[in-house]
Design an enzyme around this catalytic site. Structure first.
Site, short mmCIF file in Angstrom:
data_model
loop_
_atom_site.label_atom_id
_atom_site.label_comp_id
_atom_site.label_asym_id
_atom_site.label_seq_id
_atom_site.Cartn_x
_atom_site.Cartn_y
_atom_site.Cartn_z
N ASP A 86 0.84 -1.20 0.00
CA ASP A 86 0.00 0.00 0.00
C ASP A 86 0.88 1.26 0.00
OD1 ASP A 86 0.89 -0.10 2.59
OD2 ASP A 86 -1.07 0.08 3.54
N SER A 87 2.20 1.06 -0.02
CA SER A 87 3.12 2.18 -0.27
C SER A 87 2.80 2.83 -1.62
CB SER A 87 4.58 1.70 -0.24
OG SER A 87 4.75 0.56 -1.05
N ASP A 137 -1.10 -6.09 -0.09
CA ASP A 137 -1.41 -5.46 1.21
C ASP A 137 -2.90 -5.26 1.37
OD1 ASP A 137 0.76 -5.01 2.85
OD2 ASP A 137 1.32 -3.12 1.88
N LYS A 172 -1.09 -9.30 3.17
CA LYS A 172 -0.29 -8.82 4.31
C LYS A 172 -1.14 -7.81 5.08
CE LYS A 172 3.37 -5.90 3.76
NZ LYS A 172 2.91 -4.71 4.51
N GLU A 205 -1.05 -5.21 8.76
CA GLU A 205 -0.21 -4.60 9.80
C GLU A 205 -0.83 -4.82 11.16
OE1 GLU A 205 0.50 -0.49 8.84
OE2 GLU A 205 1.21 -0.97 6.82
N GLU A 239 9.57 -4.08 10.33
CA GLU A 239 9.93 -2.78 9.73
C GLU A 239 10.53 -1.85 10.79
OE1 GLU A 239 7.12 -1.01 7.07
OE2 GLU A 239 8.19 0.90 7.01
#
Ligand code: KIV
Length: 305
Positions: free
Chosen positions: A53-54, A96, A126, A128, A195
């Site tokens: 999602d960057s 993501d 993925k 978070e 991270e």
């Protein structure tokens, strides 16, 4: 032997990634957001491609990942799937889950994960978060969707964290991250991103979990490394965090190439003879234009014969 979209049948699986950890083979992960980038990184032999999602920052120009939606992730994941297929790449594809798609309820989370797999063509998702997401992860895994965890600096929590800062620097927070890592493994994650945490903590976590750890700003002990493609290619000089190594200076290369193109268009040096199409000589008759009372002249089109 290939499948419908040209992908080899033998893609890297979650089981192969675990075997790589067991035999000490490092895992190379990179982001991609479109078909061309996917084809290039697939041909270069990366093990895992992450549609991160960057893309909210890199592609969409936002200053955080928060505005990215599930529709955006599905759209970009499908492009990357096609690019990998075109390259016949073996890379494992992860997408993501964006902010807001998995936090509200486990039901919504499972639906979002399934959409990313079914429509985006990813093999895993993925998300978070640590122990707080154990139930959500269990539900996804039970539904058949492999989940990669992500702890440490979790950009979707930027406002809670107070910025993009290194996490787990004191004993209490380091201990909490170790607990989170164990909880992700127990919940059924097949891998996890670490991270921006101290290298010492990443080494301990990597030694204490059986699943691969993929580091970004977490030092060399992780089982693999991930970088954002545009960072490793040096496309944005204004963004050079400590953990990024630039393997090329594509920002300079692109600016130089486009600058030369502009100059050649202005100078009439481009297009040159080798870029031009010719036709055999044909006589054209004027096309009457009722709105134009200028005198029509017949013309001859084509190369001299
Ligand atoms: O969104 C992303 O690209 C990521 C990686 C940096 C791990 O989450």
């Amino acid at each position: 032997m290939s499948t419908q979209n040209g992908a080899p049948q033998r893609r890297i699986t979650i089981h192969e990634l675990r075997r790589m950890k067991e035999r000490g083979e490092k895992i190379a992960v990179v982001t991609a957001y479109d078909a061309t980038a996917a084809r290039l990184v697939g041909e270069a032999g990366v093990d895992v491609v992450l549609v991160g999602d960057s893309l909210g920052m890199v592609v969409q120009g936002h200053d955080s990942t928060l505005p990215v939606t599930l529709d955006h992730m599905v759209y970009h994941s499908a492009m990357v799937r096609r690019g990998l297929g075109r390259a016949g790449a073996k890379a494992h594809l992860v997408g993501d889950l964006p902010f807001g798609s998995y936090q509200a309820s486990a039901d919504e989370a499972v639906k979002a994960a399934m959409r990313l797999v079914a429509e985006g063509g990813v093999e895993a998702v993925k998300l978070e978060g640590g122990a707080d997401y154990a139930d959500v992860i269990r539900r996804m895994v039970r539904a058949g969707v492999p989940v990669m965890g992500h702890i440490g600096l979790t950009p979707q929590s930027v406002h809670k964290l107070g910025g993009y800062v290194v996490q787990g620097k004191d004993a209490e927070r380091a201990q909490a991250l170790l607990r989170d890592a164990r909880a992700l493994e127990a919940a059924g994650c097949y891998a996890m991103v670490l991270e921006c945490i101290p290298t010492e903590l990443a080494r301990i976590i990597t030694g204490q979990v059986g699943i691969p750890t993929i580091g970004i700003g977490a030092g060399p002990s992780c089982d693999g490394q991930v970088l954002v493609l545009t960072d490793l290619l040096g496309m944005d000089k204004s963004f050079t965090p400590k953990f990024v190594k630039r393997y090329a200076e594509l920002g300079d290369a692109v600016a130089g190439a486009v600058g030369r193109y502009v100059a050649e268009v202005k100078d009439r040096a481009f297009p040159a003879e080798e870029h031009v199409f010719h036709a055999s000589a044909v006589r054209l008759v004027p096309v009457p234009d009722e709105t134009d009372d200028r005198e029509e002249l017949p013309g001859v089109m084509g190369a001299p014969v």
